[in-house]
Write a protein that holds these residues in place. Structure first.
Motif, PDB file in Angstrom:
ATOM      1  N   VAL A 194       0.850  -1.201   0.000  1.00 27.14           N
ATOM      2  CA  VAL A 194       0.000   0.000   0.000  1.00 27.14           C
ATOM      3  C   VAL A 194       0.883   1.249   0.000  1.00 27.14           C
ATOM      4  O   VAL A 194       1.822   1.366   0.795  1.00 27.14           O
ATOM      5  CB  VAL A 194      -0.937   0.018   1.225  1.00 27.14           C
ATOM      6  N   LYS A 195       0.587   2.182  -0.897  1.00 24.28           N
ATOM      7  CA  LYS A 195       1.345   3.433  -0.960  1.00 24.28           C
ATOM      8  C   LYS A 195       0.875   4.384   0.141  1.00 24.28           C
ATOM      9  O   LYS A 195      -0.334   4.496   0.406  1.00 24.28           O
ATOM     10  CB  LYS A 195       1.144   4.115  -2.314  1.00 24.28           C
ATOM     11  N   VAL A 196       1.814   5.061   0.762  1.00 23.77           N
ATOM     12  CA  VAL A 196       1.487   6.090   1.752  1.00 23.77           C
ATOM     13  C   VAL A 196       2.143   7.392   1.299  1.00 23.77           C
ATOM     14  O   VAL A 196       3.362   7.457   1.133  1.00 23.77           O
ATOM     15  CB  VAL A 196       1.971   5.711   3.161  1.00 23.77           C
ATOM     16  N   TYR A 197       1.314   8.410   1.084  1.00 20.59           N
ATOM     17  CA  TYR A 197       1.800   9.694   0.602  1.00 20.59           C
ATOM     18  C   TYR A 197       1.536  10.781   1.645  1.00 20.59           C
ATOM     19  O   TYR A 197       0.506  10.768   2.320  1.00 20.59           O
ATOM     20  CB  TYR A 197       1.090  10.098  -0.693  1.00 20.59           C
ATOM     21  N   GLY A 198       2.465  11.719   1.740  1.00 17.79           N
ATOM     22  CA  GLY A 198       2.293  12.870   2.621  1.00 17.79           C
ATOM     23  C   GLY A 198       2.014  14.128   1.823  1.00 17.79           C
ATOM     24  O   GLY A 198       2.441  14.249   0.671  1.00 17.79           O
ATOM     25  N   ASP A 247       6.156   6.887   0.761  1.00 21.75           N
ATOM     26  CA  ASP A 247       6.528   6.784  -0.649  1.00 21.75           C
ATOM     27  C   ASP A 247       6.825   8.131  -1.301  1.00 21.75           C
ATOM     28  O   ASP A 247       7.672   8.208  -2.191  1.00 21.75           O
ATOM     29  CB  ASP A 247       5.410   6.069  -1.414  1.00 21.75           C
ATOM     30  N   ASP A 248       6.142   9.187  -0.877  1.00 22.06           N
ATOM     31  CA  ASP A 248       6.413  10.516  -1.436  1.00 22.06           C
ATOM     32  C   ASP A 248       5.747  11.564  -0.561  1.00 22.06           C
ATOM     33  O   ASP A 248       4.777  11.266   0.155  1.00 22.06           O
ATOM     34  CB  ASP A 248       5.873  10.624  -2.870  1.00 22.06           C
ATOM     35  N   VAL A 249       6.276  12.780  -0.609  1.00 19.99           N
ATOM     36  CA  VAL A 249       5.672  13.925   0.073  1.00 19.99           C
ATOM     37  C   VAL A 249       5.556  15.052  -0.938  1.00 19.99           C
ATOM     38  O   VAL A 249       6.551  15.444  -1.555  1.00 19.99           O
ATOM     39  CB  VAL A 249       6.509  14.396   1.288  1.00 19.99           C
ATOM     40  N   VAL A 250       4.336  15.568  -1.149  1.00 19.87           N
ATOM     41  CA  VAL A 250       4.083  16.634  -2.119  1.00 19.87           C
ATOM     42  C   VAL A 250       3.525  17.859  -1.402  1.00 19.87           C
ATOM     43  O   VAL A 250       3.194  17.804  -0.213  1.00 19.87           O
ATOM     44  CB  VAL A 250       3.111  16.162  -3.214  1.00 19.87           C
ATOM     45  N   THR A 251       3.422  18.957  -2.128  1.00 11.76           N
ATOM     46  CA  THR A 251       2.874  20.184  -1.547  1.00 11.76           C
ATOM     47  C   THR A 251       1.679  20.673  -2.365  1.00 11.76           C
ATOM     48  O   THR A 251       1.546  20.366  -3.551  1.00 11.76           O
ATOM     49  CB  THR A 251       3.928  21.309  -1.490  1.00 11.76           C
ATOM     50  N   LYS A 287      -1.675  15.834  -7.925  1.00 13.54           N
ATOM     51  CA  LYS A 287      -0.313  15.851  -7.382  1.00 13.54           C
ATOM     52  C   LYS A 287       0.293  14.456  -7.263  1.00 13.54           C
ATOM     53  O   LYS A 287       1.496  14.318  -7.097  1.00 13.54           O
ATOM     54  CB  LYS A 287      -0.312  16.502  -5.991  1.00 13.54           C
ATOM     55  N   LEU A 288      -0.561  13.429  -7.339  1.00 17.17           N
ATOM     56  CA  LEU A 288      -0.114  12.061  -7.105  1.00 17.17           C
ATOM     57  C   LEU A 288      -0.718  11.108  -8.142  1.00 17.17           C
ATOM     58  O   LEU A 288      -1.792  11.392  -8.689  1.00 17.17           O
ATOM     59  CB  LEU A 288      -0.518  11.607  -5.696  1.00 17.17           C
ATOM     60  N   PRO A 289      -0.074   9.960  -8.419  1.00 17.35           N
ATOM     61  CA  PRO A 289      -0.585   8.998  -9.409  1.00 17.35           C
ATOM     62  C   PRO A 289      -1.697   8.135  -8.807  1.00 17.35           C
ATOM     63  O   PRO A 289      -1.449   7.068  -8.257  1.00 17.35           O
ATOM     64  CB  PRO A 289       0.652   8.152  -9.743  1.00 17.35           C
ATOM     65  N   LEU A 290      -2.944   8.594  -8.923  1.00 16.39           N
ATOM     66  CA  LEU A 290      -4.061   7.946  -8.250  1.00 16.39           C
ATOM     67  C   LEU A 290      -5.101   7.351  -9.191  1.00 16.39           C
ATOM     68  O   LEU A 290      -6.054   6.716  -8.732  1.00 16.39           O
ATOM     69  CB  LEU A 290      -4.767   8.963  -7.328  1.00 16.39           C
TER      70      LEU A 290
END
Length: 401
Positions: A194-198, A247-251, A287-290
């Motif tokens: 499972v991907k976890v993104y911030g 997995d990644d942190v975006v703004t 912002k994310l590959p969803l």
């Protein structure tokens, strides 16, 4: 060292105080993504923070309880500490930045804590809390950089996996990093695929920078209305955990956050504060590959200051193309306003304000500026109105929010 056993123990302890918040489907928010909302904004204090605060305080020794607890917070952790300490008969003192929302300050007092307002940001409140802790010997309840606090927040990860076993990704707001550390540790320990993104506010990207630069750093300043994640320095422990499990942190920008708050209110009848809406903003604005994934957005809190809510809604309306201000240079002669209103009416928009300005020194004496406030359907309709006005010979001078 944080273990899955500690998170399960926290889950057991928290049964007496924290709600197992609903996970609700939100099919209208983000077409092409199977989106769900973990509604921690409906938690007992309006925020997830009660989980970590209560579990940490529940594990204090009798000697530590007798001396009391002290904390620093922009508001949500403050309420969690106040509620937990009061329930256990423990004295609590909370240092809060003087710019904290009045609602959060008053709620913290109402829940039984003594509040000291500190000039500056969250980090200044933290420094004052550390100073008071050294003077009094009270136990410092850190809002994020503490193993037991992180374990309490990690119970949300267990609930998400229980409520949606086939989840593909979870998006979590990030300030100091306690929430995402606990959630990511719990989820990756049980379901590593499972991907976890911030997500952080672009005006307070401390963890995002640390994550992408691969070293711990402190911002010179933060600038965001999402006060719950306005943190200059991420936690040292949480930074290591984010490095290992996220997995990644975006703004996201302030306007994107405002649009997400508006979308949650209109489509889901949910009120989220700025920090709580950041995961939805990340989903809404790509912002994310969803695409095609089952995704959970963690709505971390709903304690938004009502004094700024109307401004946030206005920004959200502008960002989503639902509100526009146009300024048109007109010849000051009969019939001009009728022509403009006919064009706008034909495009299906609604005029909500009209102002003639004949005083601007930059225009001809025989001219005026017509300032219009419009209610519109979307950005495409705004562009259509501009095009029709231009084709009719009108000059668009500027557009302002």
């Amino acid at each position: 060292m944080l273990t899955l056993d500690k998170i399960y123990h926290a889950k057991f302890i928290l049964k007496q105080i924290a709600r197992k918040t609903d996970l609700i489907a939100a099919p209208r928010l983000c077409p092409g993504t199977d989106l769900y909302l973990k509604t921690e904004n409906l938690q007992v204090t309006g925020s997830f923070k009660v989980r970590g605060a209560y579990y940490k305080i529940s594990q204090l020794t009798e000697a530590e309880r007798a001396k009391g607890v002290i904390a620093c917070s922009a508001g949500n952790h403050a309420q969690g500490v106040a509620l937990a300490a009061t329930r256990m008969g423990i004295k609590s003192v909370v240092c809060m930045p003087d710019g904290a929302p009045i609602m959060k300050v008053e709620s913290t007092k109402r829940l039984g804590a003594e509040v000291e307002l500190v000039k500056g940001t969250y980090d200044d409140a933290h420094d004052r809390a550390v100073e008071l802790q050294q003077e009094t010997g009270m136990t410092f309840i850190h809002p994020y950089d503490d193993e037991l606090v992180i374990a309490g927040q990690g119970t949300i990860g267990l609930e998400i996996l229980d409520q949606l076993p086939d989840v593909d990704a979870v998006i979590v707001p990030v300030g100091g990093g306690g929430l995402i550390s606990g959630v990511a540790f719990a989820i990756k320990s049980l379901r590593p695929e499972v991907k976890v993104y911030g997500v952080q506010a672009a005006g307070a990207p401390s963890m995002a920078r640390a994550f992408h630069d691969h070293h711990y750093e402190t911002l010179d300043r933060v600038d965001t209305f999402a006060d719950g994640i306005a943190v200059k320095t991420p936690g040292e422990l949480t930074y290591q955990m984010v490095e290992n499990y996220v997995d990644d942190v975006v703004t996201v920008s302030e306007d994107e956050i405002a649009a997400a708050i508006l979308s949650l209110m209109e489509n889901q009848k949910l009120v989220a504060e700025g920090a709580g809406a950041t995961p939805v903003a990340a989903a809404l604005f790509g912002k994310l590959p969803l695409a095609g994934k089952k995704v959970v957005c963690l709505i971390s809190g709903g304690n938004i200051d009502v004094n700024i809510l109307s401004r946030v809604i206005t920004r959200g309306l502008v960002m989503s193309g639902r509100k526009a201000n146009l300024m048109i240079a007109l010849e000051d002669k009969p019939g001009q306003l009728t022509l403009v209103s006919d064009i706008i009416s034909a495009c299906g928009a609604n005029v909500v304000s009209v102002h003639h300005d004949r005083s601007d020194a930059n225009m001809a004496i025989t001219s005026c500026f017509l300032k219009l406030g419009l209610e519109t359907r979307n950005a495409a309709q705004i562009e259509e109105i501009k095009q029709r006005l231009t084709e009719a010979g009108f000059e668009l001078v500027s557009e302002r929010v």
